[in-house]
Enzyme design. Structure first.
Site, PDB file in Angstrom:
ATOM      1  N   HIS A 195     -29.153 -20.538  -3.914  1.00 25.50           N
ATOM      2  CA  HIS A 195     -30.419 -19.016  -4.109  1.00 25.50           C
ATOM      3  C   HIS A 195     -30.902 -18.827  -2.760  1.00 25.50           C
ATOM      4  O   HIS A 195     -31.390 -17.436  -2.479  1.00 25.50           O
ATOM      5  CB  HIS A 195     -32.048 -19.778  -5.004  1.00 25.50           C
ATOM      6  CG  HIS A 195     -31.730 -19.882  -6.532  1.00 25.50           C
ATOM      7  ND1 HIS A 195     -30.899 -20.181  -7.086  1.00 25.50           N
ATOM      8  CD2 HIS A 195     -31.918 -18.633  -7.522  1.00 25.50           C
ATOM      9  CE1 HIS A 195     -30.719 -20.411  -8.393  1.00 25.50           C
ATOM     10  NE2 HIS A 195     -31.929 -19.000  -8.310  1.00 25.50           N
ATOM     11  N   GLY A 217     -31.544 -14.786  -9.997  1.00 20.64           N
ATOM     12  CA  GLY A 217     -31.838 -16.403  -9.842  1.00 20.64           C
ATOM     13  C   GLY A 217     -31.756 -16.526 -11.161  1.00 20.64           C
ATOM     14  O   GLY A 217     -31.732 -16.145 -12.210  1.00 20.64           O
ATOM     15  N   ASP A 218     -31.432 -18.126 -11.109  1.00 22.60           N
ATOM     16  CA  ASP A 218     -31.687 -18.628 -12.467  1.00 22.60           C
ATOM     17  C   ASP A 218     -33.069 -19.627 -13.133  1.00 22.60           C
ATOM     18  O   ASP A 218     -33.714 -18.788 -12.093  1.00 22.60           O
ATOM     19  CB  ASP A 218     -30.702 -19.976 -12.726  1.00 22.60           C
ATOM     20  CG  ASP A 218     -30.082 -20.586 -13.930  1.00 22.60           C
ATOM     21  OD1 ASP A 218     -31.055 -20.074 -15.347  1.00 22.60           O
ATOM     22  OD2 ASP A 218     -29.644 -21.015 -14.520  1.00 22.60           O
ATOM     23  N   ALA A 219     -33.575 -20.016 -13.768  1.00 23.08           N
ATOM     24  CA  ALA A 219     -34.980 -20.021 -14.459  1.00 23.08           C
ATOM     25  C   ALA A 219     -35.154 -21.044 -13.143  1.00 23.08           C
ATOM     26  O   ALA A 219     -35.173 -21.922 -12.753  1.00 23.08           O
ATOM     27  CB  ALA A 219     -34.973 -20.479 -15.133  1.00 23.08           C
ATOM     28  N   GLY A 221     -35.646 -20.676 -10.449  1.00 22.80           N
ATOM     29  CA  GLY A 221     -34.319 -20.640  -9.278  1.00 22.80           C
ATOM     30  C   GLY A 221     -35.044 -20.575  -8.251  1.00 22.80           C
ATOM     31  O   GLY A 221     -34.875 -21.307  -6.902  1.00 22.80           O
TER      32      GLY A 221
END
Ligand code: BGC
Length: 692
Positions: A195, A217-219, A221
């Site tokens: 990230h 971004g991932d959850a 992140g």
């Protein structure tokens, strides 16, 4: 709703068409900017109609399976207001302890690339504004599958050459295909979390590969950068991620309900803001959301149709792998008494990881067998449990076995043990299922094992005792009818393993495309009872001591990548090539070796064989994989039918990325082995050469 009013640009699907429309109305009519929303959801292997899990689809070695899943899922999801899916996952994974291996297509970069591209084509359709298209999302960028010890979210430290040669290929292929979005992964890559990794998100993805979509971004992140210890607070984390090239946050609390950002405007580079906004808006336009952000509530799909069920059924059949068979399979329809045992006998847990609560449920094997076996007497018993043990269930099942002509043992790994945050240290069947199989084996009654799971399991303690073994993974809504078709020979299994099955968890990571070592092991399985192996019960290693292997284990895996049997037999001819030598320049200009090979169905049933083509660079400046998959074709053949199958091998198949900085893709002149066959261990070889 409050966040939408505050001006947020993307939301998770509110789970119904009318609610989606309402959110779009508020976004377009009640915010100062009037920009429609991206509505995202994890549509991973189905929406209402559930297809086999991605690892199972990998087993099909058939990109059309992945494409059909994506097309149908996109149609179902978009009709309800979803316009963006967080799929496909193409994380090459070599460690079955990692629960997320179920979400990808296994251990091979080429297979992941082919299946991933097929998914992108299916989701994104011919144009994003069509009512059956979704934005796809290639995830998780990158090398998430190499989490240390298979522990989800864990550290990844790897060389540039491995990053490029192993993990990049599927992502690069999807960027070339025009995947709309890419998701950053939770892990670090050599110390720097993805990230906040400018090299990965900007230098590679956007500059070198030319990704014109956006990076999400991932959850959480972004806040996770604080836990990673590279950011001091949310502001710092947000600034780092944004600078690195992340364009959109997912659920990371960087905007509050009043629309205030967790970072001061002056702290963010204006050009970077424009770049991110441009990337996101372009896709909102492409989706047609500015023309019409709404869906027709009355047209929204809410369940499978006969057609989508048929497609899911075909996909399920194509994903089944016959791991071993002494002739017990297929079962005869004239059996008069059949016993179905095991915790999967009457379980409907066939959908697998990453399905939503509204997904169409699967039937159990017991339900389908009852309908189908009208002339046989069917008894169903639990026999074992997923957790702990219950010896009385086992005793009852064994007593009953004697009264039957055949036993189907349905075992596996419940889907809740697979997927995100589901790493396992013990890869055996959970509970007392192994004991059940061994006890049934002792009865001497013919039996077959049907295994439903989300990762390669360690089955060495009982596999030798099983006369026949079907790997069925989690096959989705139509799992049970598909399994029954294969059990009774209405369909012939043709899948192959997309991931190696280890003999023991201590062997992990074990994968087919390993680099040559300086001391490859030469002997194996050479157990001599009086050898001084101090009771390790492994090979007699005294003759082969200083080589790369375990003292207490046979060499190699239990089942290799690419392994899978059929109810028929195939013979594979000798490969030939139109040309045996090309210059490097010719290759670079697009000339290819055309490899042809004859495949014949020599058995008594029609069936599919997956021909696999592997390449080995015999001498190179960097140690190369022993084999690299560079082609596969699933070929259907009628009894006695012969087909000549052709593969092409070119520039992209013979080279590798160097370890220099910047890394360079190169094809080094020399000899190359091309292996073609029906499994990794059963190939015919041809040598071709590349000269200067
Ligand atoms: C997962 C992603 C997923 C996201 C949204 C995360 O925890 O890592 O793969 O797309 O959640 O549900």
């Amino acid at each position: 709703m409050a966040l939408v009013k505050s001006g947020i640009g993307a939301v998770f699907w509110p789970r119904d068409a009318a609610k989606s429309n309402e959110l779009q109305r508020v976004a377009t009519e009640e915010t100062p900017h009037g920009i429609p929303l991206l509505v995202g959801l994890d549509v991973i292997h189905g929406h209402y109609t559930i297809f086999p899990t991605p690892i199972a689809q990998g087993s099909s070695f058939d990109p059309s399976v992945a494409r059909t899943d994506a097309q149908i899922s996109a149609g179902e999801a978009r009709s309800g207001g979803v316009n963006w899916t967080f799929s496909p996952m193409v994380d090459v994974s070599r460690d079955p302890r990692w629960g997320r291996v179920v979400e990808g297509f296994g251990e091979d970069p080429y297979l992941n690339a082919q299946m991933g591209v097929a998914k992108v084509r299916g989701y994104q359709g011919s144009a994003l504004h069509e009512s059956t298209s979704l934005l796809a999302c290639a995830k998780h960028f990158v090398a998430y599958g190499q989490a240390e010890g298979g522990r989800d979210y864990n550290t990844v430290d790897l060389s540039e050459q491995r990053l490029r040669n192993l993990y990049f290929e599927p992502f690069k292929s999807m960027v070339d295909e025009g995947v709309a979005t890419v998701m950053a992964s939770f892990n670090t890559v050599s110390g720097r979390p993805a990230h906040a990794n400018h090299y990965l998100l900007t230098d590679i993805l956007k500059s070198e590969w030319g990704h014109i979509g956006f990076v999400v971004g991932d959850a959480e992140g972004i806040p996770n950068l604080i836990a990673h210890g590279v950011a001091s607070d949310l502001q710092d984390a947000l600034k780092q991620a944004f600078r690195a090239g992340l364009d959109m946050d997912m659920g990371g609390y960087v905007v509050d309900v009043n629309g205030s950002m967790a970072v001061a405007e002056s702290d963010i580079d204006g050009d970077r803001v424009n770049d991110a906004v441009r990337r996101i808006l372009r896709l909102k336009f492409a989706l047609g959301l500015f023309d019409n952000p709404y869906v027709q509530v009355g047209d929204a799909a809410t369940e499978p149709t006969a057609l989508t069920r048929r497609a899911a059924h075909d996909a399920a059949v194509r994903s089944i792998v016959l791991l071993k068979n002494d002739g017990t399979l297929p079962l005869s329809r004239t059996l008069s008494k059949v016993l179905l045992v095991g915790p999967y006998a009457d379980s409907t847990d066939h959908l697998g990881a990453w399905t939503q609560s509204f997904a169409a449920p699967a039937a159990s094997l017991a339900q389908v067998l009852k309908e189908r076996l009208q002339h046989s007497q069917l008894t169903v018993m639990e026999g074992a449990v997923f957790q702990g043990s219950n010896s009385s269930l086992q005793t009852q099942a064994c007593d009953a076995a004697y009264e039957h002509d055949c036993v189907i043992v349905a075992v596996g790994e419940p889907s809740k043990l697979t997927g995100e945050a589901s790493s396992r240290s013990d890869l055996r069947l959970p509970g007392d299922q192994e004991a059940l199989i061994l006890a049934i084996a002792q009865t001497g009654v013919p039996f077959v094992v049907v295994m439903s799971n989300g990762r390669p399991l360690v089955i060495s303690d009982w596999a030798d005792h099983a006369p026949a073994l079907l790997e069925v993974w989690h096959l989705g809504t139509e799992a049970a009818p598909a399994i029954v078709d294969v059990l009774f020979g209405e369909a012939n299994p043709g899948g192959k393993l997309p991931m190696t099955f280890p003999r023991s968890v201590g062997q992990v990571p074990i994968y087919y495309n390993h680099e040559s070592t300086g001391r490859p092991a030469r002997f194996s399985a050479n157990v001599i009872s009086d050898a001084p192996d101090v009771g390790l019960h492994g090979p007699d290693n005294t003759n082969d001591y200083f080589t790369s292997k375990y003292l207490d284990l046979e060499l190699g895996p239990l089942f290799s990548f690419g392994h899978g049997l059929s109810y028929t037999h195939f013979s594979v001819g000798v490969p030939t090539s139109n040309v045996l030598c090309l210059t490097r320049d010719q290759l670079q200009r697009g000339m290819q070796f055309e490899i042809a090979i004859e495949l014949k169905n020599t058995g008594k049933r029609e069936g599919d064989e997956v021909l696999q083509l592997y390449v080995r660079d015999k001498v190179a400046s960097l140690a190369q994989p022993m084999r690299r998959l560079r082609g596969f074709q699933r070929v259907p053949l009628k009894v006695g039918q012969t087909s000549v199958v052709t593969f092409t091998v070119g520039w992209q198949d013979l080279g590798f990325w160097s370890d220099s900085r910047p890394s360079r893709y190169q094809v080094e002149p020399g000899e190359f082995e091309v292996h073609v066959g029906s499994s990794l261990l059963n190939t015919q070889m041809l040598e071709v050469s590349v000269v200067l």
